[in-house]
Scaffold this motif. Sequence first.
Motif, PDB file in Angstrom:
ATOM      1  N   SER A   3       0.841  -1.196   0.000  1.00 42.92           N
ATOM      2  CA  SER A   3       0.000   0.000   0.000  1.00 42.92           C
ATOM      3  C   SER A   3       0.876   1.246   0.000  1.00 42.92           C
ATOM      4  CB  SER A   3      -0.879  -0.004   1.255  1.00 42.92           C
ATOM      5  OG  SER A   3      -1.525   1.226   1.399  1.00 42.92           O
ATOM      6  N   THR A   4       0.390   2.292  -0.662  1.00 46.12           N
ATOM      7  CA  THR A   4       1.123   3.556  -0.621  1.00 46.12           C
ATOM      8  C   THR A   4       0.868   4.285   0.692  1.00 46.12           C
ATOM      9  OG1 THR A   4      -0.685   4.673  -1.748  1.00 46.12           O
ATOM     10  CG2 THR A   4       1.124   3.856  -3.125  1.00 46.12           C
ATOM     11  N   VAL A   5      -0.152   3.854   1.420  1.00 47.61           N
ATOM     12  CA  VAL A   5      -0.444   4.442   2.733  1.00 47.61           C
ATOM     13  C   VAL A   5       0.125   3.508   3.796  1.00 47.61           C
ATOM     14  CG1 VAL A   5      -2.236   5.203   4.325  1.00 47.61           C
ATOM     15  CG2 VAL A   5      -2.537   5.556   1.878  1.00 47.61           C
ATOM     16  N   GLN A   6       1.253   3.915   4.363  1.00 48.74           N
ATOM     17  CA  GLN A   6       1.906   3.111   5.388  1.00 48.74           C
ATOM     18  C   GLN A   6       1.836   3.755   6.765  1.00 48.74           C
ATOM     19  OE1 GLN A   6       5.744   2.719   3.561  1.00 48.74           O
ATOM     20  NE2 GLN A   6       5.119   0.912   2.411  1.00 48.74           N
ATOM     21  N   LYS A   7       1.673   5.079   6.783  1.00 54.36           N
ATOM     22  CA  LYS A   7       1.556   5.807   8.047  1.00 54.36           C
ATOM     23  C   LYS A   7       0.411   6.802   7.936  1.00 54.36           C
ATOM     24  CE  LYS A   7       6.483   5.779   9.231  1.00 54.36           C
ATOM     25  NZ  LYS A   7       7.622   6.677   9.522  1.00 54.36           N
ATOM     26  N   ILE A   8      -0.495   6.741   8.909  1.00 52.53           N
ATOM     27  CA  ILE A   8      -1.672   7.616   8.925  1.00 52.53           C
ATOM     28  C   ILE A   8      -1.623   8.492  10.164  1.00 52.53           C
ATOM     29  CG2 ILE A   8      -4.195   7.692   9.117  1.00 52.53           C
ATOM     30  CD1 ILE A   8      -4.254   4.934   7.707  1.00 52.53           C
ATOM     31  N   LEU A   9      -1.872   9.779   9.968  1.00 49.62           N
ATOM     32  CA  LEU A   9      -2.008  10.713  11.091  1.00 49.62           C
ATOM     33  C   LEU A   9      -3.477  11.071  11.218  1.00 49.62           C
ATOM     34  CD1 LEU A   9      -1.139  12.729  13.272  1.00 49.62           C
ATOM     35  CD2 LEU A   9      -0.653  14.365  11.440  1.00 49.62           C
ATOM     36  N   ILE A  10      -4.057  10.816  12.381  1.00 49.43           N
ATOM     37  CA  ILE A  10      -5.426  11.233  12.661  1.00 49.43           C
ATOM     38  C   ILE A  10      -5.344  12.365  13.681  1.00 49.43           C
ATOM     39  CG2 ILE A  10      -7.723  10.567  13.449  1.00 49.43           C
ATOM     40  CD1 ILE A  10      -6.888   7.613  12.874  1.00 49.43           C
ATOM     41  N   ALA A  11      -5.775  13.551  13.265  1.00 51.45           N
ATOM     42  CA  ALA A  11      -5.780  14.703  14.170  1.00 51.45           C
ATOM     43  C   ALA A  11      -7.152  14.781  14.828  1.00 51.45           C
ATOM     44  CB  ALA A  11      -5.478  15.983  13.398  1.00 51.45           C
ATOM     45  N   THR A  12      -7.170  15.001  16.137  1.00 50.88           N
ATOM     46  CA  THR A  12      -8.438  15.054  16.861  1.00 50.88           C
ATOM     47  C   THR A  12      -8.516  16.287  17.750  1.00 50.88           C
ATOM     48  OG1 THR A  12      -9.917  13.858  18.364  1.00 50.88           O
ATOM     49  CG2 THR A  12      -7.551  13.605  18.757  1.00 50.88           C
ATOM     50  N   GLU A  27     -10.298   2.014  10.672  1.00 50.05           N
ATOM     51  CA  GLU A  27     -10.773   1.037   9.691  1.00 50.05           C
ATOM     52  C   GLU A  27      -9.842   1.001   8.477  1.00 50.05           C
ATOM     53  OE1 GLU A  27     -13.208  -1.162   9.892  1.00 50.05           O
ATOM     54  OE2 GLU A  27     -14.050  -0.476  11.791  1.00 50.05           O
ATOM     55  N   LEU A  28      -9.447   2.174   8.011  1.00 55.79           N
ATOM     56  CA  LEU A  28      -8.531   2.244   6.877  1.00 55.79           C
ATOM     57  C   LEU A  28      -7.181   1.638   7.240  1.00 55.79           C
ATOM     58  CD1 LEU A  28      -7.873   3.157   4.002  1.00 55.79           C
ATOM     59  CD2 LEU A  28      -7.260   5.397   4.959  1.00 55.79           C
ATOM     60  N   ALA A  29      -6.694   1.921   8.427  1.00 53.27           N
ATOM     61  CA  ALA A  29      -5.409   1.372   8.873  1.00 53.27           C
ATOM     62  C   ALA A  29      -5.427  -0.154   8.859  1.00 53.27           C
ATOM     63  CB  ALA A  29      -5.067   1.895  10.261  1.00 53.27           C
ATOM     64  N   ILE A  30      -6.557  -0.720   9.274  1.00 54.11           N
ATOM     65  CA  ILE A  30      -6.693  -2.180   9.254  1.00 54.11           C
ATOM     66  C   ILE A  30      -6.608  -2.699   7.813  1.00 54.11           C
ATOM     67  CG2 ILE A  30      -8.305  -4.088   9.633  1.00 54.11           C
ATOM     68  CD1 ILE A  30      -9.360  -2.428  12.081  1.00 54.11           C
ATOM     69  N   LEU A  31      -7.317  -2.025   6.909  1.00 52.82           N
ATOM     70  CA  LEU A  31      -7.361  -2.472   5.503  1.00 52.82           C
ATOM     71  C   LEU A  31      -5.991  -2.422   4.828  1.00 52.82           C
ATOM     72  CD1 LEU A  31     -10.669  -0.796   4.269  1.00 52.82           C
ATOM     73  CD2 LEU A  31     -10.244  -3.235   4.638  1.00 52.82           C
ATOM     74  N   LYS A  82      -9.105   3.663  23.035  1.00 53.85           N
ATOM     75  CA  LYS A  82     -10.155   2.653  23.209  1.00 53.85           C
ATOM     76  C   LYS A  82     -10.584   2.077  21.857  1.00 53.85           C
ATOM     77  CE  LYS A  82     -14.753   1.769  25.100  1.00 53.85           C
ATOM     78  NZ  LYS A  82     -14.866   0.630  24.224  1.00 53.85           N
ATOM     79  N   ILE A  83     -10.781   2.945  20.881  1.00 52.76           N
ATOM     80  CA  ILE A  83     -11.169   2.485  19.547  1.00 52.76           C
ATOM     81  C   ILE A  83     -10.066   1.594  18.970  1.00 52.76           C
ATOM     82  CG2 ILE A  83     -11.710   3.196  17.169  1.00 52.76           C
ATOM     83  CD1 ILE A  83     -13.961   3.757  19.213  1.00 52.76           C
ATOM     84  N   ALA A  84      -8.823   2.010  19.112  1.00 53.32           N
ATOM     85  CA  ALA A  84      -7.701   1.226  18.589  1.00 53.32           C
ATOM     86  C   ALA A  84      -7.638  -0.141  19.259  1.00 53.32           C
ATOM     87  CB  ALA A  84      -6.390   1.984  18.799  1.00 53.32           C
ATOM     88  N   GLU A  85      -7.827  -0.157  20.565  1.00 52.73           N
ATOM     89  CA  GLU A  85      -7.804  -1.423  21.304  1.00 52.73           C
ATOM     90  C   GLU A  85      -8.940  -2.337  20.837  1.00 52.73           C
ATOM     91  OE1 GLU A  85      -8.824  -2.662  25.804  1.00 52.73           O
ATOM     92  OE2 GLU A  85      -7.189  -1.191  25.622  1.00 52.73           O
ATOM     93  N   ASP A  86     -10.144  -1.776  20.695  1.00 49.10           N
ATOM     94  CA  ASP A  86     -11.302  -2.555  20.246  1.00 49.10           C
ATOM     95  C   ASP A  86     -11.098  -3.140  18.852  1.00 49.10           C
ATOM     96  OD1 ASP A  86     -12.530  -1.889  22.630  1.00 49.10           O
ATOM     97  OD2 ASP A  86     -13.926  -0.437  21.741  1.00 49.10           O
ATOM     98  N   LYS A  87     -10.377  -2.412  17.992  1.00 49.82           N
ATOM     99  CA  LYS A  87     -10.189  -2.841  16.611  1.00 49.82           C
ATOM    100  C   LYS A  87      -8.847  -3.552  16.400  1.00 49.82           C
ATOM    101  CE  LYS A  87     -13.272   0.531  14.582  1.00 49.82           C
ATOM    102  NZ  LYS A  87     -14.280  -0.421  14.155  1.00 49.82           N
ATOM    103  N   GLY A  88      -8.015  -3.605  17.436  1.00 46.86           N
ATOM    104  CA  GLY A  88      -6.727  -4.278  17.323  1.00 46.86           C
ATOM    105  C   GLY A  88      -5.690  -3.498  16.534  1.00 46.86           C
ATOM    106  N   VAL A  89      -5.779  -2.172  16.586  1.00 45.92           N
ATOM    107  CA  VAL A  89      -4.833  -1.316  15.859  1.00 45.92           C
ATOM    108  C   VAL A  89      -3.791  -0.789  16.838  1.00 45.92           C
ATOM    109  CG1 VAL A  89      -4.587   0.824  14.521  1.00 45.92           C
ATOM    110  CG2 VAL A  89      -6.592  -0.630  14.184  1.00 45.92           C
TER     111      VAL A  89
END
Length: 156
Positions: A3-12, A27-31, A82-89
Amino acid sequence: MTSTVQKILIATDGSDYSKNAIIQGMELAILVNAKVYVLYVLDKKAYAPPILKTSISLGSKWDVIEETLRQEGDEAIQYAKKIAEDKGVDIETVILEGAPAHTILEFAEQSKVNLIILGALGKGRFERFLLGSVADKVVKHSKISVLLVTDQIFNS
């Protein structure tokens, strides 16, 4: 195929749009099997009073504002964890101080992320009117692809 997407930054900023951006980003990180950074930017200048000709002592009120901002940041980061833990990310969380758009772009460049994800709106339309849209500034100045999340469909 890689994938060309190897690192994702989520700003919150803790807003509903940001929460949805976190969910969609995970979800995208998992895919694509990407590393995820979640960033909260503590913007003390957004709450600074205008420059006055006479000095006014605000005393401990600024400490209260700073503590509130730090608490908001901690809550936003805990939500992402929490979301990351729930999704295994596996994620790395960061809280930085500064101007949000500039800090997001600087962190993204230094961390060599391939995609920035953030909510299209922040804490409120009134704040957006007063402060300018962080999302607009990030999109206009980013050399990295940006995904704006516009709906509010999320699980709280």
